[in-house]
Design a protein around this motif. Structure first.
Motif, PDB file in Angstrom:
ATOM      1  N   LYS A 151       0.711  -1.167  -0.222  1.00 52.20           N
ATOM      2  CA  LYS A 151       0.162  -0.036   0.045  1.00 52.20           C
ATOM      3  C   LYS A 151       0.778   1.378   0.165  1.00 52.20           C
ATOM      4  CE  LYS A 151      -4.529  -1.505   1.965  1.00 52.20           C
ATOM      5  NZ  LYS A 151      -5.288  -1.275   3.013  1.00 52.20           N
ATOM      6  N   PRO A 152       1.785   1.439   0.923  1.00 48.42           N
ATOM      7  CA  PRO A 152       2.677   2.549   1.050  1.00 48.42           C
ATOM      8  C   PRO A 152       3.573   2.839  -0.465  1.00 48.42           C
ATOM      9  CG  PRO A 152       2.944   1.359   3.071  1.00 48.42           C
ATOM     10  CD  PRO A 152       2.097   0.504   2.342  1.00 48.42           C
ATOM     11  N   LEU A 153       4.027   1.675  -1.064  1.00 45.17           N
ATOM     12  CA  LEU A 153       4.623   1.603  -2.195  1.00 45.17           C
ATOM     13  C   LEU A 153       3.792   2.417  -3.452  1.00 45.17           C
ATOM     14  CD1 LEU A 153       6.910  -1.350  -2.416  1.00 45.17           C
ATOM     15  CD2 LEU A 153       7.441   0.916  -2.609  1.00 45.17           C
ATOM     16  N   VAL A 154       2.409   1.626  -3.345  1.00 42.58           N
ATOM     17  CA  VAL A 154       1.591   2.140  -4.430  1.00 42.58           C
ATOM     18  C   VAL A 154       1.115   3.817  -4.206  1.00 42.58           C
ATOM     19  CG1 VAL A 154      -0.825   2.132  -5.443  1.00 42.58           C
ATOM     20  CG2 VAL A 154       0.266   0.177  -4.502  1.00 42.58           C
ATOM     21  N   ARG A 162      -7.559   5.889  -5.811  1.00 42.30           N
ATOM     22  CA  ARG A 162      -7.490   5.757  -7.185  1.00 42.30           C
ATOM     23  C   ARG A 162      -6.092   5.891  -7.672  1.00 42.30           C
ATOM     24  NH1 ARG A 162     -11.537   7.507 -12.088  1.00 42.30           N
ATOM     25  NH2 ARG A 162     -12.580   5.783 -11.055  1.00 42.30           N
ATOM     26  N   VAL A 163      -5.549   4.929  -8.601  1.00 43.92           N
ATOM     27  CA  VAL A 163      -4.248   4.840  -9.050  1.00 43.92           C
ATOM     28  C   VAL A 163      -4.586   5.151 -10.569  1.00 43.92           C
ATOM     29  CG1 VAL A 163      -2.155   3.801  -9.497  1.00 43.92           C
ATOM     30  CG2 VAL A 163      -3.627   3.427  -7.279  1.00 43.92           C
ATOM     31  N   THR A 164      -3.792   6.039 -11.143  1.00 42.70           N
ATOM     32  CA  THR A 164      -3.540   6.325 -12.754  1.00 42.70           C
ATOM     33  C   THR A 164      -2.215   5.802 -13.174  1.00 42.70           C
ATOM     34  OG1 THR A 164      -5.350   8.099 -12.539  1.00 42.70           O
ATOM     35  CG2 THR A 164      -3.964   8.100 -14.542  1.00 42.70           C
ATOM     36  N   TYR A 195      -7.160   2.705 -11.925  1.00 47.67           N
ATOM     37  CA  TYR A 195      -7.808   1.736 -11.203  1.00 47.67           C
ATOM     38  C   TYR A 195      -8.387   2.299  -9.852  1.00 47.67           C
ATOM     39  CZ  TYR A 195      -5.207  -1.181 -14.581  1.00 47.67           C
ATOM     40  OH  TYR A 195      -4.749  -1.564 -15.677  1.00 47.67           O
ATOM     41  N   ASP A 196      -9.429   1.664  -9.258  1.00 51.89           N
ATOM     42  CA  ASP A 196     -10.034   1.904  -7.925  1.00 51.89           C
ATOM     43  C   ASP A 196      -9.445   0.912  -7.033  1.00 51.89           C
ATOM     44  OD1 ASP A 196     -11.078   4.336  -8.709  1.00 51.89           O
ATOM     45  OD2 ASP A 196     -13.042   3.143  -9.231  1.00 51.89           O
ATOM     46  N   VAL A 197      -8.968   1.367  -5.852  1.00 51.87           N
ATOM     47  CA  VAL A 197      -8.553   0.305  -4.778  1.00 51.87           C
ATOM     48  C   VAL A 197      -9.213   0.965  -3.565  1.00 51.87           C
ATOM     49  CG1 VAL A 197      -6.518  -0.516  -5.799  1.00 51.87           C
ATOM     50  CG2 VAL A 197      -6.303   1.703  -4.559  1.00 51.87           C
ATOM     51  N   ASP A 198     -10.049  -0.058  -2.714  1.00 53.82           N
ATOM     52  CA  ASP A 198     -10.642   0.522  -1.529  1.00 53.82           C
ATOM     53  C   ASP A 198     -10.906  -0.760  -0.709  1.00 53.82           C
ATOM     54  OD1 ASP A 198     -12.723  -0.749  -2.827  1.00 53.82           O
ATOM     55  OD2 ASP A 198     -13.526   1.276  -3.410  1.00 53.82           O
ATOM     56  N   ASP A 199     -11.567  -0.710   0.315  1.00 52.25           N
ATOM     57  CA  ASP A 199     -11.926  -1.892   1.195  1.00 52.25           C
ATOM     58  C   ASP A 199     -12.843  -2.843   0.676  1.00 52.25           C
ATOM     59  OD1 ASP A 199     -14.023   0.475   1.758  1.00 52.25           O
ATOM     60  OD2 ASP A 199     -14.872  -1.102   2.471  1.00 52.25           O
ATOM     61  N   LEU A 245      -7.541  -9.410  -9.769  1.00 54.68           N
ATOM     62  CA  LEU A 245      -6.034 -10.126  -9.699  1.00 54.68           C
ATOM     63  C   LEU A 245      -5.421  -9.485 -11.300  1.00 54.68           C
ATOM     64  CD1 LEU A 245      -6.849 -13.565  -9.127  1.00 54.68           C
ATOM     65  CD2 LEU A 245      -5.836 -12.058  -7.417  1.00 54.68           C
ATOM     66  N   ASP A 246      -6.280  -9.366 -12.185  1.00 54.21           N
ATOM     67  CA  ASP A 246      -5.390  -8.588 -13.442  1.00 54.21           C
ATOM     68  C   ASP A 246      -5.159  -7.004 -13.103  1.00 54.21           C
ATOM     69  OD1 ASP A 246      -5.890 -10.953 -14.810  1.00 54.21           O
ATOM     70  OD2 ASP A 246      -7.435  -9.965 -15.980  1.00 54.21           O
ATOM     71  N   LYS A 247      -5.734  -6.364 -12.199  1.00 52.61           N
ATOM     72  CA  LYS A 247      -5.685  -5.167 -11.852  1.00 52.61           C
ATOM     73  C   LYS A 247      -4.388  -4.860 -10.981  1.00 52.61           C
ATOM     74  CE  LYS A 247      -8.362  -3.353  -8.597  1.00 52.61           C
ATOM     75  NZ  LYS A 247      -9.402  -3.076  -7.756  1.00 52.61           N
ATOM     76  N   HIS A 248      -4.146  -5.956  -9.928  1.00 54.69           N
ATOM     77  CA  HIS A 248      -3.201  -5.771  -9.258  1.00 54.69           C
ATOM     78  C   HIS A 248      -1.930  -6.585  -9.923  1.00 54.69           C
ATOM     79  CE1 HIS A 248      -4.817  -4.447  -5.690  1.00 54.69           C
ATOM     80  NE2 HIS A 248      -6.100  -5.120  -5.706  1.00 54.69           N
ATOM     81  N   THR A 249      -2.063  -7.298 -10.695  1.00 58.57           N
ATOM     82  CA  THR A 249      -1.183  -7.721 -11.741  1.00 58.57           C
ATOM     83  C   THR A 249      -0.271  -6.281 -12.304  1.00 58.57           C
ATOM     84  OG1 THR A 249      -1.881  -9.772 -11.848  1.00 58.57           O
ATOM     85  CG2 THR A 249      -0.096  -9.302 -13.434  1.00 58.57           C
ATOM     86  N   ASN A 250      -1.245  -5.553 -12.876  1.00 62.43           N
ATOM     87  CA  ASN A 250      -0.772  -4.499 -13.680  1.00 62.43           C
ATOM     88  C   ASN A 250      -0.064  -3.570 -12.689  1.00 62.43           C
ATOM     89  OD1 ASN A 250      -1.862  -5.537 -15.905  1.00 62.43           O
ATOM     90  ND2 ASN A 250      -3.775  -4.483 -15.774  1.00 62.43           N
TER      91      ASN A 250
END
Length: 443
Positions: free
Chosen positions: A247-250, A260-262, A285-289, A370-375
């Motif tokens: 999380k901190p690295l992202v 949101r990560v672009t 990409y959206d990342v949340d709980d 899983l595809d999102k986090h692979t990217n």
């Protein structure tokens, strides 16, 4: 708020009307991590627009305003009422509006003969950004500078303190708790703590207050968490140290903002000036709980993230193979000439079909995650290699252990300064809210 504060006597048609949502920039950030566009549409919101933008008239449609109570916003709201942009205006302020600004709004709409356009006014006490169930931000990026600038005037410092107090008060109202407040003596932390205590005391003097209404009354009486407020300078090194977990690295490397990560366009292998194909354009990409992988792997060291992705992929493939094997087993039984009763065959086929139908949407959603986090992990790895972040992390660890080479450290700082012109450190104002204890909030 989005249902126009409908009550029990309000009909469904009245609460589910098509409406327009008007936001200022701060309140847009408040809404962004909580509601996506499709979720707003499900609440009847057909358009969401910025208050500062030029907007066209939309007659016969109510508008829900969610803004901060500032002089500029009040002037713009009065201007909208005078121009009859919307049929009715339901105005919601992120925090309590002062009597002066309320009078300013009243004078503005009376002069324009537009009082009937103002349907309702509410103080929402939502002056904070909820990023996770136990994490919030006050959304004040310049707070540290305003409180520690030697050239800052008293009025600027008081304004910064007031914003912090309004944000913390909003969090407490949302949680429905009256905490025990503690802070070190001296500095901004004590100033904020005293101002927040005074605001709470003044509010609690009223017989009917936000802590004595509804189900929060009992919680506010029986459960008093501890709110500890420290000055950021109390432990400044924490904000300068980099973590090696996911999380901190992202956030640090890929620029996570409001969950949101672009990712920048992938131009590798493309000739200069070539137009970007869809697969090379930037992606968000959206990342949340709600993201199971983000929650389970967020605290893992980055090298472990790839292993976790592989493990989850194997589980996904095993689930898909199980569904396929059921169909293959039935087909093999038919090929072998196994005779089954017609009703028994129909029952088995129906069960297999129902199992597949119920499992496939969940499996498809899991594959998308899983595809999102692979990217994301691939982009992180590329940035780590390009910038040598693994070496920086190892150097920081050596510094903490007292093993660092001073010459190597000075060389690294010189290289970074040459590339960027400065060393940029961001000091946000955030806090975590566990279920039982309101943990440390930094100023």
């Amino acid at each position: 708020m989005l249902h126009l504060h409908s009550t029990a006597g309000t009909t469904k048609e009245q609460s589910d009307l098509y409406k327009v949502l008007i936001l200022d920039r701060f309140c847009k950030d408040v809404i962004a991590p909580l509601l996506r566009v499709n979720e707003l549409r499900s609440q009847g919101v057909t358009l969401h627009l910025l208050l500062e933008a030029e907007r066209q008239q939309i007659p016969d449609v109510p508008a829900v305003y969610f803004v901060q109570p500032t002089t500029a916003n009040i002037e713009r709201i009065a201007q909208d009422a005078a121009q009859s942009l919307y049929d009715a205006m339901h105005i919601n302020f992120a925090t309590s509006i002062s009597s002066r600004l309320l009078e300013q709004l009243a004078v503005g709409v009376i002069k324009a003969n537009a009082v009937r356009r103002i349907a309702k006014l509410y103080d929402e006490y939502l002056s904070f950004i909820a990023l996770e169930p136990s994490l919030f931000s006050l959304g004040l990026p310049d707070c540290y500078l305003n409180l520690n600038d030697p050239a800052a005037k008293d009025i600027q410092i008081e304004a910064a303190v007031s914003q912090i107090v309004d944000g913390l008060f909003s969090v407490l109202v949302t949680l429905g708790v009256v905490p025990i407040i503690r802070s070190p003596k001296g500095g901004a932390a004590e100033h904020v703590a005293a101002a927040l205590e005074n605001k709470l005391r003044d509010h609690l003097k009223a017989r009917s207050n936000l802590f004595s209404e509804g189900t929060s009354a009992l919680a506010a009486t029986l459960s008093r968490p501890l709110l500890v407020i420290f000055d950021r300078n109390f432990d400044l090194s924490v904000m300068l140290q980099h973590c090696w977990s996911y999380k901190p690295l992202v956030q640090d490397v890929l620029g996570l903002k409001l969950n949101r990560v672009t990712l920048a366009p992938d131009t590798a292998g493309l000739p200069p000036g070539a137009s970007l194909l869809p697969q090379h354009q930037k992606k968000s990409y959206d990342v949340d709980d709600k993201d199971f992988f983000w929650e389970s792997a967020g605290a893992l060291p980055f090298p472990k993230v790839a292993e976790e992705v592989e493990t989850q992929l194997q589980q996904y493939k095993a689930a898909v193979d199980e569904i396929n094997s059921k169909t293959a087993a039935q087909q093999q039984a038919d090929a072998d000439g196994v005779v089954l009763d017609h009703e028994e065959m129909l029952k088995r086929n129906t069960q297999n079909l129902m199992s597949a139908v119920s499992s496939l949407p969940e499996l498809q959603e899991k594959k998308k995650v899983l595809d999102k986090h692979t990217n994301l992990a691939t982009a992180l790895l590329s940035a780590i290699k390009a910038r040598g972040l693994d070496g920086l992390y190892n150097l920081e660890e050596d510094l903490l252990m007292g093993k660092a080479d001073t010459a190597a450290l000075n060389k690294l700082l010189q290289v970074q300064t040459q590339h960027t012109g400065c060393l940029d450190f961001t000091v946000p104002v955030t806090g975590r809210v566990p279920r039982a204890v309101l943990q440390t909030s930094y100023v």
